[in-house]
Every structure is written in C-alpha cells, then in structure tokens.
Motif scaffolding. Structure first.
Motif, PDB file in Angstrom:
ATOM      1  N   ILE A   1       0.760  -1.192  -0.174  1.00  0.00           N
ATOM      2  CA  ILE A   1      -0.033   0.032   0.153  1.00  0.00           C
ATOM      3  C   ILE A   1       0.802   1.085  -0.017  1.00  0.00           C
ATOM      4  O   ILE A   1       0.675   2.230  -0.864  1.00  0.00           O
ATOM      5  CB  ILE A   1      -0.980   0.147   1.182  1.00  0.00           C
ATOM      6  CG1 ILE A   1      -2.217  -1.042   0.956  1.00  0.00           C
ATOM      7  CG2 ILE A   1      -1.432   1.437   1.602  1.00  0.00           C
ATOM      8  CD1 ILE A   1      -2.894  -0.851  -0.229  1.00  0.00           C
ATOM      9  N   PHE A   2       1.891   1.296   0.854  1.00  0.00           N
ATOM     10  CA  PHE A   2       2.764   2.352   0.933  1.00  0.00           C
ATOM     11  C   PHE A   2       3.589   2.741  -0.419  1.00  0.00           C
ATOM     12  O   PHE A   2       3.740   3.741  -1.083  1.00  0.00           O
ATOM     13  CB  PHE A   2       3.843   2.260   1.902  1.00  0.00           C
ATOM     14  CG  PHE A   2       3.176   2.661   3.255  1.00  0.00           C
ATOM     15  CD1 PHE A   2       2.604   3.995   3.404  1.00  0.00           C
ATOM     16  CD2 PHE A   2       3.346   1.701   4.259  1.00  0.00           C
ATOM     17  CE1 PHE A   2       2.312   4.266   4.932  1.00  0.00           C
ATOM     18  CE2 PHE A   2       2.933   1.953   5.824  1.00  0.00           C
ATOM     19  CZ  PHE A   2       2.416   3.176   5.554  1.00  0.00           C
ATOM     20  N   GLY A   3       3.797   1.517  -1.327  1.00  0.00           N
ATOM     21  CA  GLY A   3       4.289   1.660  -2.643  1.00  0.00           C
ATOM     22  C   GLY A   3       3.324   2.332  -3.425  1.00  0.00           C
ATOM     23  O   GLY A   3       3.779   3.037  -4.478  1.00  0.00           O
ATOM     24  N   LEU A   4       1.963   1.960  -3.464  1.00  0.00           N
ATOM     25  CA  LEU A   4       1.209   2.381  -4.228  1.00  0.00           C
ATOM     26  C   LEU A   4       0.734   3.839  -4.055  1.00  0.00           C
ATOM     27  O   LEU A   4       0.594   4.478  -4.868  1.00  0.00           O
ATOM     28  CB  LEU A   4      -0.237   1.679  -3.931  1.00  0.00           C
ATOM     29  CG  LEU A   4      -0.259   0.212  -4.560  1.00  0.00           C
ATOM     30  CD1 LEU A   4      -1.444  -0.589  -4.257  1.00  0.00           C
ATOM     31  CD2 LEU A   4      -0.220   0.159  -5.954  1.00  0.00           C
ATOM     32  N   LEU A   5       1.221   4.177  -2.868  1.00  0.00           N
ATOM     33  CA  LEU A   5       0.906   5.742  -2.382  1.00  0.00           C
ATOM     34  C   LEU A   5       2.184   6.558  -3.023  1.00  0.00           C
ATOM     35  O   LEU A   5       2.170   7.797  -2.861  1.00  0.00           O
ATOM     36  CB  LEU A   5       0.880   5.938  -1.007  1.00  0.00           C
ATOM     37  CG  LEU A   5      -0.401   5.127  -0.415  1.00  0.00           C
ATOM     38  CD1 LEU A   5      -0.594   5.352   1.167  1.00  0.00           C
ATOM     39  CD2 LEU A   5      -1.658   6.316  -1.106  1.00  0.00           C
ATOM     40  N   GLY A   6       3.219   5.775  -3.568  1.00  0.00           N
ATOM     41  CA  GLY A   6       4.319   6.678  -4.246  1.00  0.00           C
ATOM     42  C   GLY A   6       5.700   6.438  -3.385  1.00  0.00           C
ATOM     43  O   GLY A   6       6.630   7.173  -3.607  1.00  0.00           O
ATOM     44  N   ASP A   7       5.595   5.717  -2.199  1.00  0.00           N
ATOM     45  CA  ASP A   7       6.639   5.526  -1.600  1.00  0.00           C
ATOM     46  C   ASP A   7       7.784   4.573  -2.150  1.00  0.00           C
ATOM     47  O   ASP A   7       7.278   3.907  -2.923  1.00  0.00           O
ATOM     48  CB  ASP A   7       6.488   4.936  -0.048  1.00  0.00           C
ATOM     49  CG  ASP A   7       6.011   6.047   0.805  1.00  0.00           C
ATOM     50  OD1 ASP A   7       5.572   6.925   0.310  1.00  0.00           O
ATOM     51  OD2 ASP A   7       5.470   5.681   1.912  1.00  0.00           O
ATOM     52  N   SER A   8       8.967   4.919  -2.246  1.00  0.00           N
ATOM     53  CA  SER A   8       9.982   3.901  -2.716  1.00  0.00           C
ATOM     54  C   SER A   8       9.963   2.729  -1.979  1.00  0.00           C
ATOM     55  O   SER A   8       9.575   2.674  -0.765  1.00  0.00           O
ATOM     56  CB  SER A   8      11.556   4.537  -2.685  1.00  0.00           C
ATOM     57  OG  SER A   8      11.950   4.576  -1.429  1.00  0.00           O
ATOM     58  N   PRO A   9      10.461   1.680  -2.226  1.00  0.00           N
ATOM     59  CA  PRO A   9      10.455   0.289  -1.634  1.00  0.00           C
ATOM     60  C   PRO A   9      11.258   0.477  -0.274  1.00  0.00           C
ATOM     61  O   PRO A   9      10.708  -0.163   0.801  1.00  0.00           O
ATOM     62  CB  PRO A   9      11.317  -0.675  -2.598  1.00  0.00           C
ATOM     63  CG  PRO A   9      11.082  -0.147  -4.116  1.00  0.00           C
ATOM     64  CD  PRO A   9      11.089   1.407  -3.834  1.00  0.00           C
TER      65      PRO A   9
END
Length: 700
Positions: A227-235
């Motif tokens: 979910i954090f990745g979908l929100l734009g956070d890097s891995p």
C-alpha cells in the motif's frame, strides 16, 4: 448474538434449561431404543423444513448428532472459492442477495428518482460503486484532500485535529471514541473511549510465534509495504513506514486487554472527569480533543481501559511525529481500500485471504450490495421491506417470542437454586424486555446526506461523516429507543443489554429459519431457538449484570451469583475440551456468553414448544412427519441450521477471535446435557451424546 454495542463504533455480529421432565416418546423407526443406525423406512407424511437427504442415517444420533443431522449435507456442500465458511445462513444470504441485487439495479437504472429520496441515494451510491472505470480513472484524487490535510500536520494541535477527523471518517486510528448510552445511567448518553487502533484481528497476533501467526504477520507486513508503494513511497521507504506502523501497533496491542478480559463490563466502565483525564493523559489532550469532536459540554468520560490510554498517551508523547502521521496515513487508506482502484482492493484481499483461506473475492455486485447495506442500511432497508416482509410474518414472530418469554418466566419461577429476591429481579427484567421485529418503527432520516454518482469514495466518506455527526448530536438529548443496530435485510439478531431489548431483522424471518408452512417443531427449533438464545443473553454471565432498565448494577444475592458462576464454569470446562483441529481448543471463557445462551435458550424454547403442542393437540397423539416426532424434529431443526463447512484458516481465526463456538459444538454441546434430547432419541447412559448426570451443566 449479544450486542454489547449500543456503542456506535462496534460492528453489530448468534440458544437451555427446562425441567428435565420431557415426555419420552414411544420408540420410532428413526430412533430405536437400541440406538442403532436409523433406517429410512417410514409411512409418515412428509413435512416442511427438514431435508431428509441431508441426514446421514449411517451415524447413530446418540453418538454424533451433528453428523447424523447433516452429514450428507456437509459432504455435498464444500466451501465456495469466494467464501471462508459455508452453511444455511450463506444459502439464505444468496437468496436474499438476489432480491437485493434487483432492488439495487432497479434503483441505479432509475435516473429520474426524486432528488434526496431513498431511491435516489441508494441508486446513485450503487451506480457510483459499480462504475469501476470511473474509479480507476479517478485514482487517489478523491482522497487527496484528506491525505493533504494529514501531510500538513506540523504540531500537536494539528495532530489532535487530524485524529478527530480520522475518527469521524471511521478509520480506526489509535482508539474508538464517541457517544453511547451510559451503562450505569441508561436514561442519558455519555462519551466513552475504548482501546483500538490495530490492523491485525487480535492483540495476540502481534506476539505469538506459531507458524500460522507468523504467516499472518508476514502478510500484514507485505500488505502495508504494498500500500505504501502504491501511495508513491520507494521500496525502502515503504518498508520503513511499514515497520513504523507495526512498532506503534505493537505498543498499543501490548497495552490492550484480551478478548476474555473485555467480557467484564464492570472493569470496562471507568468514569472520570474530563479534568482528571486531562491530567492523566496530557498528550492525548482529552479536553481539547472533546472540543474538536463538538463535545465540549461533556464533563466526564467513560474510559474503557485506562492502562491502554496510559500507553496511548506515551505513544503520542514519544513517537516521532512523522511516524504518527505514517500510522494515520496507513489507517486512512486501509479503511477505504475497497473504494479505491483495483490494486488497493486486491492488496486488501490478499491479506484477508491469508487469514480466512478464501480462494477468490466475491463478485463485485455482492461486495457493493454489502457496502450499500452498511452505508445506507435503512434507506436500502425500506426498499427491501416493501417487497420481502409481510405483517403476517411479523405477527407470527411476535407470538413465538411471547410464548418463549412465558417459558423463560416459568423456568425462573421454578428454579431450584435461585432465591426469591433474585427471582423477582429476574422476572422484572424479563417483563421489561423490549422486542423489535422486522424493521424500525421510526426510520433514519438521511435528508442531510448528499449522495451523487460522481465518486464512490466521496460517497463513502460523506456517509461516514454524516453518521459521526448524527451520533455526536445525540449527546445531551433523550435516549433514542427506536434505533436499530442492524439493518432490515440482515440475517442475524442481537440482545442489547443497556436498552434491554432483543432485535430480529426481517432478513432472519424467512426459510429456513422461519417458515409459516412448517410445523411448530421446525419453527421453534429454528427461529425459536434464536429467540430463546437472545432472550437468555439477558441472563448469561455478562447480560445478568444489567438490571431491568439496562443499568450495569448487581441485583444478585452473593449466594445466587456464586451458584450461577459455579454452574457456568461447568459449561466453560466442557467447551475448553472441544478440539476442532489438532492442538486447537475452543476457548470456554471467550465463548461463555454465547454457549450459555445456547444452553439456556434451547431448553427454554423446548418448554415453549411443549406448551404449544399441548394447546394444539391436548392429549391426542402428536403427528409425526418424515418419521420423526415433534421433539426429534425440534432438535433436528436446531442442528441443521448450525451445520457449517469452514476452512482451517478461518476456523483458527474464529477460535482466536469469535465469541461463538464452531457450529458442531453449538449443536452437540447443549444436547449432551439435555435429558430432553436423550428421551427424544432413546439414547442411553454411556452413549457419546449423553454426559453422565453428575457432569451435566444445568443453569435454568
């Protein structure tokens, strides 16, 4: 199902002991006195309500009544790929959903519905939710104002305002708070705060080390990272953020009470002044928190779990602001994943899949039907009731409740271990019990809620805010005794202790749970069993602590309370011994209330059936259908409605989190203690379904 949630933030999610002098019927082909496997030959007419093909006649009913009553059904009805368990309630749910789908599709197709009408709101909500192209195209755009509001938090005042905002949006951050009936003064509303703020299904999941728990925790970490990745956070950032959320939730979990501890209503009632709360929890800042919640007039707070709020106060004081915001961002997005693009909903399903074992998601229309019911329940429910519930069904259900209440009164009066003062209070409570059947007398007014076809997510958020404001507005006003905690199509029922009421939605009052064409034995074993279950929740280990006006008050003599506890503990020990899976035992303490309601309710309803049969047939022979006596059909009706196939993952989670025992033990648990069952099927001492007299649990 007992509903201790007059508390608005608790989701609402279900029967004994009469005198043992049931008349033993003459031996019949279905239950020979020798207790041999049952033969299928019978000259008796066919009845309504039982499916003879479901019965496994190779099984001795006195050895395993659960398998006897429905073994063939269990073999022929595996769990569908989209479900985690499967039983009669699911089958009824499918039939109900077909009607609800037609109502929704007709409403969605009606673009000329009067603005502001129930039909317009329901139709537009459903249409917006089914427009997946628009949802994908919009992406996160409808959520960006909330994300920006959270990102802008720079100080404690802004953090407090953000917490209040996310409480209004029902995201589950940190704790659960709002207006509820004051359980020690049920003539007024109070403000209450309770523990919360977790993603995993139970506090123990954060600490247990067994393989199954580790698998769930790994899925939880993957879910957050995705979910954090979908929100734009890097891995790398996504992993750090997931770790921050888990750290904060683990702190909250460690301070949380267990589900068994939460079953003690007295320990969960800790009223303190706002000034005292402000002094004890300065980082939480209750005074200004209540002001932001539009509850500044409140002078007191009921704090459910003070030690939890000690830790929450420490979390707010010691955790970096950036991590607190990350935690809140997670819960905001998690709470609306089903209204976001497919990638978010699929991530949520994969996490749920590990917990329940479901192989695929339910059809979108089914998920949106459930969401419409949850969001616009009574607007939707009015459209349902117009097509699905007759006045005749309501009248028959009320008649049955009256008969079962009369049977319960007789059991109280003839109780051998309860003293007269306690009996008088119990009868007073029973006589004051309010009964709600079918649908509310006064429907919710949705006129202030704006629903359009523009955005599904906007509709969800608008409905949550509307509901929060409606709840808050209750403070300082009269108790709303017309309110329901379930919607009309719901296939369930509940007892609400602070309002001393039992509630049976229209969705429950249809076959196979209620069928006007069936004989009395079937209806009393089916919906009657549910009615007895809910009525006797008023006298289970939790419900008995509330008086006739719903106040949390000890009305038992010390001797009577001690005797009740002694007898209830026998039930707890019996269920502790049930093992549905290797090394997995039913938790007799967690399931105590539901087990007691099954025990008491089943026997009380058996007594009501005997009175009904006496009124109908007098001393004449009572007819058999399908080769079974009324007494046998009563027990078969109860058992066939509790047959359940369930995936191992879901069963393990049920044992850990659900106050209801698995279906097989809800069937055999009470019957093993009932001489009435023993007489009905000609069982003998030593049979597996018959507990020795000295070990039987007897409450009423």
């Amino acid at each position: 199902m007992k509903n201790l949630c007059s508390r608005p933030w608790v989701a609402a999610a279900t029967l004994a002991l009469a005198s043992c002098a049931g008349t033993k019927p003459a031996p019949v082909a279905t239950a020979p006195a020798t207790a041999a496997p049952v033969a299928a030959t019978t000259p008796d007419p066919a009845g309504v309500g039982l499916d003879m093909a479901d019965i496994d006649r190779s099984v001795n009913p006195c050895d395993d009544f659960y398998q006897f009553s429905g073994g063939n059904w269990l073999r022929n009805n595996p769990v569908p790929s989209y479900a985690s368990s499967w039983g009669p309630r699911n089958l009824l749910g499918n039939r109900t959903q077909d009607l609800l789908r037609k109502i929704l599709e007709d409403a969605a197709a009606n673009t000329n519905a009067a603005p502001g009408s129930n039909a317009q709101k329901v139709g537009d909500f459903y249409a917006s939710a089914m427009d997946t192209l628009a949802i994908e195209k919009a992406g996160l755009t409808p959520l960006k104002p909330e994300l920006a509001r959270l990102a802008a938090v720079r100080d404690k005042a802004a953090l407090r305002a953000a917490i209040v905002r996310l409480q209004e949006l029902q995201t589950g951050v940190f704790f659960r708070g709002g207006v509820q009936v004051d359980e020690k003064n049920t003539s007024q509303y109070a403000v209450a705060f309770d523990q919360g703020g977790l993603t995993l299904p139970d506090r123990d999941f954060y600490f247990k080390d067994d393989a199954r728990t580790q698998k769930v925790k790994a899925a939880y970490q993957s879910y957050m990272t995705e979910i954090f990745g979908l929100l734009g956070d890097s891995p790398a950032v996504a992993q750090r953020n997931a770790a921050a959320v888990e750290r904060i939730e683990s702190r909250l979990a460690k301070a949380s009470r267990t589900r068994v501890e939460l079953r003690d209503p007295q320990s969960n009632y800790n009223k303190m002044t706002v000034a005292a709360a402000q002094k004890r929890y300065p980082a939480l800042d209750p005074k200004n928190l209540l002001a932001d919640m539009k509850l500044s007039k409140a002078q007191e707070i009921i704090v459910g779990q003070p030690a939890f709020f000690d830790e929450l106060n420490a979390v707010l004081k010691t955790e970096p602001l950036a991590d607190l915001k990350t935690y809140m961002r997670w819960h905001l997005v998690r709470s609306v994943a089903s209204a976001l693009p497919t990638a978010y909903a699929d991530a949520a399903f994969r996490f749920n899949q590990v917990q329940t074992g479901a192989k695929q998601q339910a059809s979108r229309w089914k998920r949106i039907q459930a969401a419409t019911d949850q969001t616009l329940g009574e607007a939707f429910g009015q459209l349902y009731v117009d097509q699905a519930f007759s006045p005749e069904a309501k009248a028959k259900a009320l008649e049955m409740v009256t008969n079962i209440k009369a049977s319960m009164a007789e059991h109280i009066r003839t109780n051998t271990w309860m003293t007269d003062p306690t009996k008088a209070e119990a009868l007073k409570k029973l006589n004051a019990l309010r009964v709600k059947i079918g649908y509310p007398d006064v429907w919710k007014d949705y006129s202030d809620l704006k629903i359009t076809r523009e955005s599904y997510l906007k509709n969800v958020l608008a409905a949550r805010q509307w509901n929060a404001k409606r709840r808050t507005a209750k403070f300082g006003g009269p108790i709303d005794r017309n309110e329901w905690g379930m919607t009309p199509p719901t296939i369930n029922a509940y007892y609400n202790p602070p309002l001393n009421e039992i509630v049976f939605p229209a969705g429950y009052l249809q076959p196979p749970f209620f069928d006007p064409k069936a004989d009395d034995a079937i209806n009393y074993g089916a919906i009657g069993g549910v009615m007895g279950h809910e009525i006797t929740h008023a006298f289970d280990d939790q419900g008995r602590q509330y008086d006739s006006e719903g106040n949390l008050r000890d009305w038992w003599t010390p001797a009577d309370a001690a005797e009740f506890t002694k007898r209830a503990n026998v039930v707890g020990k019996q269920y502790d011994a049930f093992t549905p899976l290797d090394s997995v035992h039913v938790n007799g303490k967690l399931t105590m209330g539901e087990n007691l309601a099954d025990f008491a309710g089943l026997t009380v309803v058996y007594g009501a059936l005997q009175k009904q049969l006496q009124q109908r047939y007098g001393d004449s022979p009572r007819p058999k259908y399908d080769g079974f006596t009324p007494e046998q059909r009563f027990f078969l009706s109860w058992a066939q409605l509790r047959r359940t196939n369930i995936r191992p993952e879901a069963l393990r989670q049920q044992i850990a989190t659900d106050p209801h025992s698995p279906g097989q033990y809800r069937t055999i648990g009470p019957m093993m203690n009932m001489p009435q069952f023993q007489a009905a099927f000609g069982c003998k001492e030593g049979d597996k379904m018959i507990r020795p007299a000295a070990e039987r649990a007897v409450i009423w």
